[in-house]
Design a protein around this motif. Structure first.
Motif, PDB file in Angstrom:
ATOM      1  N   ASP A  60       1.095   6.605  -2.440  1.00  0.00           N
ATOM      2  CA  ASP A  60       2.248   7.105  -1.678  1.00  0.00           C
ATOM      3  C   ASP A  60       3.125   5.883  -1.403  1.00  0.00           C
ATOM      4  N   ASP A  61       4.128   6.023  -0.542  1.00  0.00           N
ATOM      5  CA  ASP A  61       5.027   4.895  -0.289  1.00  0.00           C
ATOM      6  C   ASP A  61       4.393   3.806   0.562  1.00  0.00           C
ATOM      7  N   ARG A  62       3.159   4.026   1.032  1.00  0.00           N
ATOM      8  CA  ARG A  62       2.517   3.058   1.927  1.00  0.00           C
ATOM      9  C   ARG A  62       1.252   2.434   1.352  1.00  0.00           C
ATOM     10  N   THR A  63       0.741   2.957   0.218  1.00  0.00           N
ATOM     11  CA  THR A  63      -0.580   2.551  -0.256  1.00  0.00           C
ATOM     12  C   THR A  63      -0.585   2.354  -1.762  1.00  0.00           C
ATOM     13  N   VAL A  64      -1.240   1.280  -2.210  1.00  0.00           N
ATOM     14  CA  VAL A  64      -1.417   1.067  -3.643  1.00  0.00           C
ATOM     15  C   VAL A  64      -2.903   1.095  -3.981  1.00  0.00           C
ATOM     16  N   ALA A  65      -3.192   1.526  -5.205  1.00  0.00           N
ATOM     17  CA  ALA A  65      -4.565   1.602  -5.699  1.00  0.00           C
ATOM     18  C   ALA A  65      -4.698   0.747  -6.945  1.00  0.00           C
ATOM     19  N   ALA A 114      -8.101   0.902  -2.571  1.00  0.00           N
ATOM     20  CA  ALA A 114      -6.752   1.102  -2.043  1.00  0.00           C
ATOM     21  C   ALA A 114      -6.516   0.118  -0.910  1.00  0.00           C
ATOM     22  N   VAL A 115      -5.251  -0.285  -0.729  1.00  0.00           N
ATOM     23  CA  VAL A 115      -4.893  -1.236   0.312  1.00  0.00           C
ATOM     24  C   VAL A 115      -3.467  -0.924   0.765  1.00  0.00           C
ATOM     25  N   PRO A 116      -3.150  -1.112   2.055  1.00  0.00           N
ATOM     26  CA  PRO A 116      -1.776  -0.892   2.513  1.00  0.00           C
ATOM     27  C   PRO A 116      -0.789  -1.799   1.785  1.00  0.00           C
ATOM     28  N   ALA A 117       0.393  -1.274   1.525  1.00  0.00           N
ATOM     29  CA  ALA A 117       1.404  -2.000   0.757  1.00  0.00           C
ATOM     30  C   ALA A 117       2.238  -2.944   1.608  1.00  0.00           C
ATOM     31  N   ASP A 118       2.002  -2.994   2.929  1.00  0.00           N
ATOM     32  CA  ASP A 118       2.791  -3.866   3.800  1.00  0.00           C
ATOM     33  C   ASP A 118       2.049  -5.128   4.199  1.00  0.00           C
ATOM     34  N   GLY A 119       0.878  -5.391   3.595  1.00  0.00           N
ATOM     35  CA  GLY A 119       0.123  -6.590   3.908  1.00  0.00           C
ATOM     36  C   GLY A 119      -0.852  -6.437   5.051  1.00  0.00           C
ATOM     37  N   SER A 120      -0.859  -5.303   5.704  1.00  0.00           N
ATOM     38  CA  SER A 120      -1.753  -5.075   6.835  1.00  0.00           C
ATOM     39  C   SER A 120      -3.083  -4.508   6.356  1.00  0.00           C
ATOM     40  N   GLY A 121      -3.979  -4.276   7.315  1.00  0.00           N
ATOM     41  CA  GLY A 121      -5.224  -3.565   7.023  1.00  0.00           C
ATOM     42  C   GLY A 121      -6.191  -4.353   6.156  1.00  0.00           C
ATOM     43  N   ALA A 122      -7.020  -3.604   5.448  1.00  0.00           N
ATOM     44  CA  ALA A 122      -8.052  -4.193   4.596  1.00  0.00           C
ATOM     45  C   ALA A 122      -8.281  -3.270   3.408  1.00  0.00           C
ATOM     46  N   PRO A 123      -8.692  -3.827   2.271  1.00  0.00           N
ATOM     47  CA  PRO A 123      -8.973  -2.972   1.109  1.00  0.00           C
ATOM     48  C   PRO A 123     -10.181  -2.087   1.350  1.00  0.00           C
TER      49      PRO A 123
END
Length: 344
Positions: A303-308, A321-330
């Motif tokens: 989606d517009d927020r997540t890449v796989a 999958a990981v957030p596309a804005d640099g936050s979070g964790a894979p």
């Protein structure tokens, strides 16, 4: 009772007992196989109908099933909201695949006959997985993409070497217009505009096409002179223009505003040099993503927020999958899967 009759009864009993024993062994083997599969964490896979059309029941993921068994390497599907659900396998085998708007591109291996070397081909599939066209490939399949509207397909193969990590490799990237049937056999035939000038060199390689929403252009990787570049391609003008250095395997976001790509990081091992980044096309800002492992894959936007993306796993590859804005964790979201595409 005659001796003949007693012998006949004994023979029947032996056959029946033998059948029971065989059935017991088979059932025990099946249970052991199921237990091993469950212990290994392998997903459940069963044959069934698979469609590339947008489904009224919600979004779906299609991908290459990597689980061991009779359906390994087949195009399979699960609900996008439940990626660990039992899989439906299509019977169509693909080494690389992508799909959009009811169109699929499937890069397959082809077994050669007696005295004929094995090969590869690119197969265009309709929504029902019927073969619409096929083109021979000059090397080992590595990347595939379909444009958002389903009218264009692209693929990349290795024609020398088999790794992007080093420098001793050669690729060939092709673009097919499904409306006209026109095949651009190699992007190396396009004019290259680099630093405001036409660039010509014998060491040019392209890979990793991602199409723009209007299907008039694309982004891709260009390698020349020992450097990789993100390029913007114009299909009508048959040109590519360099945008920035050190950006490989681009993947354009659904809203067309950002590109996920892999970037070589100084100091990392030569065989594992990359980190995923996202480029904002309007501002030029690069954001490193939270995945610290080296990713040798062309990411896919869920989606517009997540890449796989894929990383090596017990079955060959798993999807994370990981957030596309640099936050979070894979986070791992699919075992034994490769080359996902989101439908619907």
């Amino acid at each position: 009772m005659s001796l003949h009759r007693r012998l006949l009864i004994l023979l029947v009993a032996v056959v029946l007992l033998g059948g029971v024993a065989v059935a017991a062994v088979v059932r025990a083997g099946d249970r052991a196989h199921e237990k091993d599969r469950e212990q290994a964490g392998g997903p459940r896979v069963a044959p069934g109908p698979v469609s590339l059309a947008a489904a009224g029941g919600g979004r779906r993921l299609v991908f290459r099933n990597m689980a061991w068994g009779p359906h390994r390497d087949e195009l399979a599907t699960v609900p996008a909201e439940d990626p660990r659900a039992p899989r439906t396998a299509s019977g169509v085998s693909c080494l690389r695949l992508h799909a959009a708007a009811g169109t699929g591109i499937c890069l397959q291996s082809v077994k050669g006959g007696a005295g004929v070397q094995d090969g590869y081909r690119a197969v265009v599939l309709d929504a029902s997985l019927r073969e619409l066209a096929a083109h021979p490939l000059a090397g080992i399949p590595t990347r595939a993409r379909v444009s958002p509207g389903g009218h264009l397909a692209a693929w990349t193969v290795f024609v020398g070497g088999d790794s992007y990590a080093g420098t001793d490799f050669s690729t060939r990237t092709s673009v097919l217009d499904l409306r006209t049937g026109r095949l651009e056999a190699s992007l190396e035939d396009y004019a290259i505009r680099k630093d405001g000038r036409i660039h010509k060199a014998v060491d040019v390689n392209f890979w990793g096409v991602t199409f723009t929403p209007d299907e008039q252009g694309f982004y891709a990787t260009l390698a020349t002179g020992g450097t990789t570049y993100l390029v913007r391609g114009d299909l009508a003008a048959r040109t590519v223009t360099t945008l920035r250095e050190n950006a490989e395997c681009p993947s354009l976001s659904p809203d067309g505003t950002r590109i996920a790509f892999k970037k070589r990081i100084p100091g990392r091992p030569a065989e594992a040099p990359w980190q995923l980044h996202v480029l904002d096309l309007a501002t030029g800002a690069e954001t490193p993503l939270a995945e610290q492992r080296s990713v040798d894959d062309q990411a896919v936007w869920l989606d517009d927020r997540t890449v796989a993306y894929a990383l090596p796993g017990d079955f060959g590859a798993d999807l994370y999958a990981v957030p596309a804005d640099g936050s979070g964790a894979p986070a791992r979201f699919m075992d034994a899967a490769l080359a996902p595409a989101l439908l619907g």
